[in-house]
Design a protein around this motif. Structure first.
Motif, mmCIF file in Angstrom:
data_model
loop_
_atom_site.group_PDB
_atom_site.id
_atom_site.type_symbol
_atom_site.label_atom_id
_atom_site.label_comp_id
_atom_site.label_asym_id
_atom_site.label_seq_id
_atom_site.Cartn_x
_atom_site.Cartn_y
_atom_site.Cartn_z
ATOM 1 N N ILE A 96 0.847 -1.192 0.000
ATOM 2 C CA ILE A 96 0.000 0.000 0.000
ATOM 3 C C ILE A 96 0.879 1.236 0.000
ATOM 4 O O ILE A 96 1.897 1.285 0.700
ATOM 5 N N TYR A 97 0.478 2.236 -0.784
ATOM 6 C CA TYR A 97 1.037 3.572 -0.674
ATOM 7 C C TYR A 97 -0.010 4.445 0.033
ATOM 8 O O TYR A 97 -1.187 4.432 -0.337
ATOM 9 N N ILE A 98 0.437 5.199 1.040
ATOM 10 C CA ILE A 98 -0.443 6.163 1.717
ATOM 11 C C ILE A 98 0.177 7.548 1.611
ATOM 12 O O ILE A 98 1.375 7.719 1.855
ATOM 13 N N VAL A 99 -0.642 8.536 1.252
ATOM 14 C CA VAL A 99 -0.211 9.923 1.274
ATOM 15 C C VAL A 99 -0.970 10.643 2.385
ATOM 16 O O VAL A 99 -2.150 10.432 2.595
ATOM 17 N N GLY A 100 -0.267 11.487 3.122
ATOM 18 C CA GLY A 100 -0.885 12.247 4.210
ATOM 19 C C GLY A 100 -0.066 12.068 5.479
ATOM 20 O O GLY A 100 0.841 11.239 5.524
ATOM 21 N N SER A 101 -0.345 12.897 6.504
ATOM 22 C CA SER A 101 -1.340 13.975 6.433
ATOM 23 C C SER A 101 -0.644 15.276 6.061
ATOM 24 O O SER A 101 0.337 15.266 5.314
ATOM 25 N N ASP A 102 -1.158 16.366 6.629
ATOM 26 C CA ASP A 102 -0.638 17.692 6.428
ATOM 27 C C ASP A 102 -0.963 18.197 5.018
ATOM 28 O O ASP A 102 -1.702 17.565 4.274
ATOM 29 N N GLN A 103 -0.378 19.329 4.636
ATOM 30 C CA GLN A 103 -0.781 20.010 3.401
ATOM 31 C C GLN A 103 -0.070 19.427 2.178
ATOM 32 O O GLN A 103 0.548 20.130 1.375
ATOM 33 N N VAL A 104 -0.202 18.123 2.019
ATOM 34 C CA VAL A 104 0.450 17.428 0.913
ATOM 35 C C VAL A 104 -0.165 17.782 -0.433
ATOM 36 O O VAL A 104 0.463 17.594 -1.487
ATOM 37 N N TRP A 105 -1.400 18.302 -0.428
ATOM 38 C CA TRP A 105 -2.076 18.651 -1.676
ATOM 39 C C TRP A 105 -2.158 20.155 -1.876
ATOM 40 O O TRP A 105 -3.088 20.649 -2.516
ATOM 41 N N ASN A 106 -1.195 20.856 -1.346
ATOM 42 C CA ASN A 106 -1.087 22.303 -1.554
ATOM 43 C C ASN A 106 0.146 22.581 -2.411
ATOM 44 O O ASN A 106 1.263 22.621 -1.896
ATOM 45 N N SER A 132 -5.970 11.672 6.004
ATOM 46 C CA SER A 132 -5.926 13.012 6.600
ATOM 47 C C SER A 132 -5.157 14.003 5.733
ATOM 48 O O SER A 132 -4.560 14.949 6.240
ATOM 49 N N SER A 133 -5.174 13.774 4.412
ATOM 50 C CA SER A 133 -4.492 14.699 3.507
ATOM 51 C C SER A 133 -5.205 16.044 3.529
ATOM 52 O O SER A 133 -6.406 16.129 3.746
ATOM 53 N N GLN A 155 -7.311 6.601 -9.147
ATOM 54 C CA GLN A 155 -6.571 5.366 -8.894
ATOM 55 C C GLN A 155 -6.532 5.017 -7.401
ATOM 56 O O GLN A 155 -6.028 3.958 -7.034
ATOM 57 N N PHE A 156 -7.052 5.905 -6.550
ATOM 58 C CA PHE A 156 -7.064 5.667 -5.104
ATOM 59 C C PHE A 156 -8.231 4.754 -4.739
ATOM 60 O O PHE A 156 -9.339 4.888 -5.263
ATOM 61 N N SER A 157 -7.975 3.850 -3.811
ATOM 62 C CA SER A 157 -9.048 3.002 -3.292
ATOM 63 C C SER A 157 -9.934 3.779 -2.326
ATOM 64 O O SER A 157 -11.151 3.588 -2.298
ATOM 65 N N PHE A 158 -9.296 4.656 -1.508
ATOM 66 C CA PHE A 158 -10.041 5.474 -0.545
ATOM 67 C C PHE A 158 -9.342 6.813 -0.394
ATOM 68 O O PHE A 158 -8.111 6.887 -0.419
ATOM 69 N N VAL A 159 -10.147 7.840 -0.218
ATOM 70 C CA VAL A 159 -9.613 9.182 0.012
ATOM 71 C C VAL A 159 -10.202 9.712 1.307
ATOM 72 O O VAL A 159 -11.425 9.772 1.470
ATOM 73 N N THR A 160 -9.337 10.066 2.244
ATOM 74 C CA THR A 160 -9.788 10.733 3.464
ATOM 75 C C THR A 160 -9.088 12.077 3.547
ATOM 76 O O THR A 160 -7.980 12.255 3.026
ATOM 77 N N CYS A 161 -9.734 13.010 4.214
ATOM 78 C CA CYS A 161 -9.261 14.392 4.229
ATOM 79 C C CYS A 161 -9.388 14.952 5.636
ATOM 80 O O CYS A 161 -10.255 14.542 6.403
ATOM 81 N N ARG A 162 -8.526 15.910 5.976
ATOM 82 C CA ARG A 162 -8.495 16.456 7.325
ATOM 83 C C ARG A 162 -9.529 17.553 7.553
ATOM 84 O O ARG A 162 -10.046 17.690 8.652
ATOM 85 N N GLU A 163 -9.811 18.354 6.510
ATOM 86 C CA GLU A 163 -10.719 19.488 6.678
ATOM 87 C C GLU A 163 -11.967 19.344 5.834
ATOM 88 O O GLU A 163 -11.924 18.798 4.720
#
Length: 351
Positions: A96-106, A132-133, A155-163
């Motif tokens: 699995i690759y996981i991205v997050g948390s913090d402002q990784v999509w800024n 928590s991206s 391509q993501f199986s699940f997307v979760t977000c912090r805000e």
């Protein structure tokens, strides 16, 4: 399962390092084997000769060795990637690759590295998740990247977000439905490895994100009025007017907040650790457009009255005379914490 994590870390920023550590800790707690993808926003393919000398000297100074020890002890890592091209040519092997948390999509923060935080490397056999991206902003100001981001997130199986603002961006701009979770630091109700005992001291701790003489002067004067000792938990000493000789360690940063009587900051993770250790606090509005994360967390906990536009508004409100009732707050935080743990476990385990 083997999990490779991509986030913003190795920045000598207390919040960035602690959210990275907390994500690693949470994945381990669930029985998996995490590794940090060892690439940094400051990585360069070929630093100059003078740059290499400066980096060598800097690594020997106490300010750097404190962070180096933390990364060495607490962050399991892949091999070092010196550039984005190295990562794309030889991505880490993982389930699995996981991205997050913090402002990784800024992209204003990640700059030329922005694409990799949408996990567009490695084979399609690797499961992709975000945990928590955060965008850290309300509006997406890069219309030229919309099609790429849409394709990558599909391509993501699940997307979760912090805000909540990030969830709205994902839905309205990219057509992606996301689930809200807490910042990983808030998954835990203590960090005994850093704070062996909770001994409250008569201190007023303030955490300026950068040089902030107005905040410093205000907090030093307020501490005297309240009979407290002021502690700048981002204090740095320099040599040659440039090199940072010494500063507070990550562990001491956590202890300063945990032991404090009152905290003043503009920092999201400063707020997070106040909540973890049930400290009294006041939050000052961010000076840039990245304050959504503060507003969102305070709103979830019905603490909107604890954020102030400036020190004048804070001084007029005198929140130290009206302490937060943690017996009311903690059930709300614990409910969010429990839900976030269940979501993290589910998205990792679900096929």
């Amino acid at each position: 399962m083997k999990i490779a994590l991509l986030t913003i870390w190795h920045e000598k920023n207390y919040g960035a390092e602690l959210q990275a550590y907390a994500t690693i800790k949470a994945i381990k707690h669930l029985g998996h084997c995490p590794e940090m993808i060892n690439i940094h926003l400051a990585s360069k393919e070929q630093p100059s000769f003078l740059g290499r000398i400066a980096n060598f000297i800097e690594k020997l100074l106490p300010a750097s060795t404190k962070f180096e020890r933390f990364w060495s002890y607490y962050i399991p890592k892949t091999k070092k990637y010196n550039s984005v091209s190295e990562l794309y040519n030889d991505p880490p092997q993982a389930d699995i690759y996981i991205v997050g948390s913090d402002q990784v999509w800024n992209p204003d923060i990640t700059k030329e590295y922005w694409k990799m935080f949408f996990l567009d490397f490695g084979t399609t056999k690797v499961k992709r998740l975000s945990f928590s991206s955060s965008f850290g902003i309300k509006d997406w100001n890069h219309p030229e990247h919309v099609d790429f981001v849409k394709s990558a997130l599909n391509q993501f199986s699940f997307v979760t977000c912090r805000e909540d603002s990030g969830m709205k961006l994902l839905r309205d701009v990219f057509g992606v439905e996301a689930t809200s979770v807490l910042d990983p630091t808030l998954l835990f109700d203590s960090y005994d490895e850093f704070v062996p005992n909770s001994q409250i001291r008569k201190t007023l701790v303030y955490y300026p994100l950068s040089e902030d003489w107005e905040l410093t002067d205000y907090c030093e004067n307020l501490a005297k009025k309240l009979g407290l000792t002021a502690i700048n938990t981002n204090r740095k000493t320099t040599i040659f007017n440039k090199l940072i000789w010494n500063r507070v360690s990550i562990e001491q940063w956590v202890r300063n907040i945990a032991y404090s009587e009152f905290v003043i900051t503009r920092s999201f993770h400063g707020l997070a650790f106040c909540l973890i250790y049930q400290r009294q606090f006041a939050i000052l509005k961010s000076r840039n457009d990245r304050g959504t994360r503060l507003d969102n967390l305070l709103s979830k906990l019905d603490l909107q009255d604890r954020i102030y536009q400036n020190t004048m508004e804070l001084d007029n409100a005198k929140p130290w005379e009206n302490p937060i009732d943690y017996s009311i707050l903690m059930p709300k935080l614990n409910a969010l914490r429990k839900e976030s743990w269940l979501i993290l476990e589910r998205i990792i385990e679900k096929e």
